[in-house]
Scaffold this motif. Structure first.
Motif, PDB file in Angstrom:
ATOM      1  N   ASP A 185     -14.158 -65.986  -3.705  1.00 55.34           N
ATOM      2  CA  ASP A 185     -14.942 -64.754  -3.752  1.00 55.34           C
ATOM      3  C   ASP A 185     -15.771 -64.558  -2.485  1.00 55.34           C
ATOM      4  O   ASP A 185     -16.056 -63.427  -2.098  1.00 55.34           O
ATOM      5  N   MET A 186     -16.165 -65.650  -1.833  1.00 56.43           N
ATOM      6  CA  MET A 186     -16.841 -65.512  -0.532  1.00 56.43           C
ATOM      7  C   MET A 186     -15.917 -64.813   0.460  1.00 56.43           C
ATOM      8  O   MET A 186     -16.331 -63.914   1.197  1.00 56.43           O
ATOM      9  N   VAL A 187     -14.659 -65.246   0.473  1.00 56.80           N
ATOM     10  CA  VAL A 187     -13.671 -64.641   1.375  1.00 56.80           C
ATOM     11  C   VAL A 187     -13.504 -63.164   1.054  1.00 56.80           C
ATOM     12  O   VAL A 187     -13.513 -62.305   1.947  1.00 56.80           O
ATOM     13  N   LEU A 188     -13.375 -62.852  -0.231  1.00 57.61           N
ATOM     14  CA  LEU A 188     -13.215 -61.460  -0.640  1.00 57.61           C
ATOM     15  C   LEU A 188     -14.436 -60.636  -0.245  1.00 57.61           C
ATOM     16  O   LEU A 188     -14.298 -59.506   0.246  1.00 57.61           O
ATOM     17  N   GLY A 189     -15.633 -61.195  -0.422  1.00 59.74           N
ATOM     18  CA  GLY A 189     -16.850 -60.485  -0.018  1.00 59.74           C
ATOM     19  C   GLY A 189     -16.874 -60.194   1.471  1.00 59.74           C
ATOM     20  O   GLY A 189     -17.253 -59.097   1.897  1.00 59.74           O
ATOM     21  N   CYS A 190     -16.470 -61.165   2.274  1.00 56.34           N
ATOM     22  CA  CYS A 190     -16.404 -60.961   3.728  1.00 56.34           C
ATOM     23  C   CYS A 190     -15.420 -59.868   4.085  1.00 56.34           C
ATOM     24  O   CYS A 190     -15.701 -58.990   4.923  1.00 56.34           O
ATOM     25  N   ARG A 191     -14.232 -59.903   3.465  1.00 59.04           N
ATOM     26  CA  ARG A 191     -13.195 -58.929   3.795  1.00 59.04           C
ATOM     27  C   ARG A 191     -13.647 -57.506   3.424  1.00 59.04           C
ATOM     28  O   ARG A 191     -13.408 -56.558   4.179  1.00 59.04           O
ATOM     29  N   ILE A 192     -14.273 -57.357   2.275  1.00 64.40           N
ATOM     30  CA  ILE A 192     -14.714 -56.035   1.837  1.00 64.40           C
ATOM     31  C   ILE A 192     -15.818 -55.502   2.744  1.00 64.40           C
ATOM     32  O   ILE A 192     -15.825 -54.327   3.125  1.00 64.40           O
ATOM     33  N   LEU A 193     -16.764 -56.369   3.107  1.00 63.57           N
ATOM     34  CA  LEU A 193     -17.848 -55.944   3.990  1.00 63.57           C
ATOM     35  C   LEU A 193     -17.292 -55.478   5.338  1.00 63.57           C
ATOM     36  O   LEU A 193     -17.747 -54.472   5.900  1.00 63.57           O
ATOM     37  N   ALA A 194     -16.321 -56.197   5.854  1.00 63.71           N
ATOM     38  CA  ALA A 194     -15.728 -55.840   7.145  1.00 63.71           C
ATOM     39  C   ALA A 194     -14.982 -54.516   7.073  1.00 63.71           C
ATOM     40  O   ALA A 194     -15.130 -53.652   7.946  1.00 63.71           O
ATOM     41  N   ARG A 195     -14.190 -54.326   6.022  1.00 65.78           N
ATOM     42  CA  ARG A 195     -13.320 -53.156   5.950  1.00 65.78           C
ATOM     43  C   ARG A 195     -14.053 -51.888   5.517  1.00 65.78           C
ATOM     44  O   ARG A 195     -13.630 -50.787   5.870  1.00 65.78           O
ATOM     45  N   ARG A 196     -15.137 -52.060   4.737  1.00 64.04           N
ATOM     46  CA  ARG A 196     -15.827 -50.865   4.247  1.00 64.04           C
ATOM     47  C   ARG A 196     -17.064 -50.502   5.060  1.00 64.04           C
ATOM     48  O   ARG A 196     -17.415 -49.331   5.160  1.00 64.04           O
ATOM     49  N   GLU A 197     -17.737 -51.506   5.613  1.00 65.24           N
ATOM     50  CA  GLU A 197     -18.974 -51.233   6.347  1.00 65.24           C
ATOM     51  C   GLU A 197     -18.855 -51.549   7.838  1.00 65.24           C
ATOM     52  O   GLU A 197     -19.786 -51.291   8.602  1.00 65.24           O
ATOM     53  N   GLY A 198     -17.719 -52.137   8.249  1.00 61.71           N
ATOM     54  CA  GLY A 198     -17.560 -52.487   9.653  1.00 61.71           C
ATOM     55  C   GLY A 198     -18.479 -53.596  10.106  1.00 61.71           C
ATOM     56  O   GLY A 198     -18.844 -53.671  11.279  1.00 61.71           O
ATOM     57  N   LEU A 199     -18.842 -54.476   9.192  1.00 56.94           N
ATOM     58  CA  LEU A 199     -19.732 -55.595   9.498  1.00 56.94           C
ATOM     59  C   LEU A 199     -18.965 -56.899   9.291  1.00 56.94           C
ATOM     60  O   LEU A 199     -18.518 -57.198   8.178  1.00 56.94           O
ATOM     61  N   LEU A 200     -18.805 -57.668  10.363  1.00 53.54           N
ATOM     62  CA  LEU A 200     -18.068 -58.922  10.317  1.00 53.54           C
ATOM     63  C   LEU A 200     -19.067 -60.061  10.096  1.00 53.54           C
ATOM     64  O   LEU A 200     -19.851 -60.381  10.980  1.00 53.54           O
ATOM     65  N   ALA A 201     -19.019 -60.650   8.914  1.00 56.50           N
ATOM     66  CA  ALA A 201     -20.029 -61.634   8.509  1.00 56.50           C
ATOM     67  C   ALA A 201     -19.397 -62.981   8.218  1.00 56.50           C
ATOM     68  O   ALA A 201     -18.192 -63.100   8.006  1.00 56.50           O
ATOM     69  N   GLY A 202     -20.262 -64.004   8.169  1.00 59.02           N
ATOM     70  CA  GLY A 202     -19.845 -65.341   7.802  1.00 59.02           C
ATOM     71  C   GLY A 202     -19.754 -65.523   6.300  1.00 59.02           C
ATOM     72  O   GLY A 202     -20.096 -64.633   5.511  1.00 59.02           O
ATOM     73  N   ALA A 203     -19.318 -66.711   5.893  1.00 59.39           N
ATOM     74  CA  ALA A 203     -19.014 -66.970   4.482  1.00 59.39           C
ATOM     75  C   ALA A 203     -20.223 -66.820   3.570  1.00 59.39           C
ATOM     76  O   ALA A 203     -20.095 -66.329   2.440  1.00 59.39           O
ATOM     77  N   SER A 204     -21.402 -67.232   4.024  1.00 63.09           N
ATOM     78  CA  SER A 204     -22.578 -67.140   3.154  1.00 63.09           C
ATOM     79  C   SER A 204     -22.919 -65.690   2.847  1.00 63.09           C
ATOM     80  O   SER A 204     -23.339 -65.354   1.729  1.00 63.09           O
ATOM     81  N   THR A 205     -22.713 -64.797   3.807  1.00 55.62           N
ATOM     82  CA  THR A 205     -22.956 -63.375   3.558  1.00 55.62           C
ATOM     83  C   THR A 205     -21.906 -62.814   2.615  1.00 55.62           C
ATOM     84  O   THR A 205     -22.205 -61.978   1.755  1.00 55.62           O
ATOM     85  N   GLY A 206     -20.663 -63.278   2.750  1.00 50.55           N
ATOM     86  CA  GLY A 206     -19.635 -62.885   1.794  1.00 50.55           C
ATOM     87  C   GLY A 206     -20.001 -63.283   0.380  1.00 50.55           C
ATOM     88  O   GLY A 206     -19.741 -62.544  -0.585  1.00 50.55           O
ATOM     89  N   ALA A 207     -20.621 -64.446   0.227  1.00 52.29           N
ATOM     90  CA  ALA A 207     -21.083 -64.892  -1.087  1.00 52.29           C
ATOM     91  C   ALA A 207     -22.155 -63.947  -1.634  1.00 52.29           C
ATOM     92  O   ALA A 207     -22.173 -63.632  -2.833  1.00 52.29           O
ATOM     93  N   ASP A 244      -5.210 -64.923   7.116  1.00 51.66           N
ATOM     94  CA  ASP A 244      -4.488 -64.867   5.842  1.00 51.66           C
ATOM     95  C   ASP A 244      -3.782 -66.176   5.517  1.00 51.66           C
ATOM     96  O   ASP A 244      -3.823 -66.641   4.366  1.00 51.66           O
ATOM     97  N   ALA A 245      -3.146 -66.782   6.512  1.00 46.89           N
ATOM     98  CA  ALA A 245      -2.394 -68.017   6.251  1.00 46.89           C
ATOM     99  C   ALA A 245      -3.335 -69.138   5.813  1.00 46.89           C
ATOM    100  O   ALA A 245      -3.030 -69.890   4.878  1.00 46.89           O
ATOM    101  N   TRP A 246      -4.489 -69.253   6.498  1.00 48.31           N
ATOM    102  CA  TRP A 246      -5.446 -70.308   6.129  1.00 48.31           C
ATOM    103  C   TRP A 246      -5.988 -70.076   4.727  1.00 48.31           C
ATOM    104  O   TRP A 246      -6.092 -71.011   3.921  1.00 48.31           O
ATOM    105  N   VAL A 247      -6.322 -68.845   4.405  1.00 46.72           N
ATOM    106  CA  VAL A 247      -6.874 -68.536   3.084  1.00 46.72           C
ATOM    107  C   VAL A 247      -5.832 -68.810   2.003  1.00 46.72           C
ATOM    108  O   VAL A 247      -6.140 -69.404   0.961  1.00 46.72           O
ATOM    109  N   GLU A 248      -4.593 -68.397   2.221  1.00 43.84           N
ATOM    110  CA  GLU A 248      -3.554 -68.597   1.210  1.00 43.84           C
ATOM    111  C   GLU A 248      -3.306 -70.075   0.940  1.00 43.84           C
ATOM    112  O   GLU A 248      -3.061 -70.475  -0.204  1.00 43.84           O
TER     113      GLU A 248
END
Length: 333
Positions: free
Chosen positions: A247-269, A305-309
């Motif tokens: 879910d941290m990964v998913l949070g990061c991906r959503i923040l990047a794609r919807r708000e244009g903010l590239l964040a680290g894992a803790s922010t994704g959490a 993607d490969a690392w996450v999968e």
């Protein structure tokens, strides 16, 4: 033109998040501490730790500093030590980000890598290595980020007051990621000191032992801890939310794609935790999130993607999930 001392952390901007959860009626704001010169909120921590020790005479000019770090504090300490004429040894484990280690080296730090012990407790192994180095390097000191009150002081005096000033009011809820718990504790102290009516939410990783958590394997650095830190004994969050690394990964991906903010894992959490709680909140509430660091060092992991999968086969990163208005509501008990 105003000149400022670039050893001192700068106030960072706060932005409103209007796209991340499109159906939310609650106002969401994020403080962008990723814009500190060292790339994370640890710039504040490092400056407070070092200047506190120098002012008390615990650290001599030109002295040797040793600290255990998962990355961000090491970068900040390396930068501050370069500016202050101090020598720095960063003790890291094999989860440390390669880009972070390279950045520390660029600032002149020595990076000391500790292997993962059989029990998997990397934090304890790093702290034991710090103790060994202190006994062998003449005059060396550690900033003791896990126990030093100068850690929360940085956030009591800087982070939260800045956020409140930017909003023009204290937020009704504040979400903070935890590791040493210095940021959380400093925000707690500011809330108490000023009498603000803010609920403080600590966001922790599954597998962290903080606040009664159960130990487990964690691949992403910077969130959670394998031991109970000294500072955490004084922290009293109103609630703790534990987030899976998927879910941290998913949070990061959503923040990047919807708000244009590239964040680290803790922010994704934090994004994931807020998504879980959104159904609780009404339109008159003001929810604030801290963006603890930027996402560039996580490009080979969180955004690969490969690392996450291979690391998190349970992660839901398909197009339909990324297009859900709030894919974290499913995690609400």
């Amino acid at each position: 033109m105003t000149l400022s001392d670039h050893t001192t952390p700068y106030p960072t901007p706060t932005t409103q998040l209007t796209r991340i959860f499109p159906h939310a009626s609650t106002e969401l704001f994020m403080k962008l501490d990723s814009l500190q010169l060292a790339g994370s909120t640890k710039e504040r921590t490092a400056h407070s730790l070092l200047t506190g020790m120098l002012s008390r005479g615990e650290l001599a000019p030109g002295g040797h500093v040793v600290e255990s770090t998962s990355g961000n504090l090491g970068i900040a300490l390396a930068r501050q030590c370069a500016l202050l004429g101090l020598r720095f040894v960063a003790v890291v484990d094999d989860r440390a980000n390669l880009a972070a280690c390279a950045t520390m080296t660029a600032f002149g730090a020595t990076v000391d890598l500790v292997s993962t012990p059989p029990d998997g407790n990397r934090l304890r192994a790093r702290r034991e290595r710090v103790a060994h180095l202190l006994s062998t390097l003449p005059g060396a000191v550690t900033t003791s980020q896990y126990a030093n009150p100068d850690n929360p002081r940085a956030h009591r005096e800087g982070t939260l007051p800045e956020l409140v000033a930017a909003l023009g009011r204290p937020p009704s809820h504040l979400y903070v990621a935890v590791s040493t718990t210095g940021t959380l504790l400093g925000c707690q102290q500011a809330i108490t000191e000023h009498g603000w009516d803010t609920k403080l939410i600590g966001v922790d990783a599954e597998g962290s032992v903080l606040f009664g958590g159960r130990p487990g394997e964690r691949r992403l650095p910077g969130l959670g801890a394998g031991v109970i830190t000294e500072l955490s004994a004084h922290a009293r969050p109103d609630e703790v939310v534990r987030v899976s690394e998927a879910d941290m990964v998913l949070g990061c991906r959503i923040l990047a794609r919807r708000e244009g903010l590239l964040a680290g894992a803790s922010t994704g959490a934090i994004v994931a935790a807020v998504g879980r709680h959104l159904p609780r909140y009404g339109e008159h509430e003001c929810v604030a999130l801290l963006m603890h660091d930027g996402g560039t060092p996580y490009l080979p992991t969180v955004y690969n993607d490969a690392w996450v999968e291979s690391s998190f086969p349970e992660a839901r990163l398909d197009r339909s999930t990324l297009e859900e208005p709030n894919p974290f509501e499913r995690a609400v008990a």
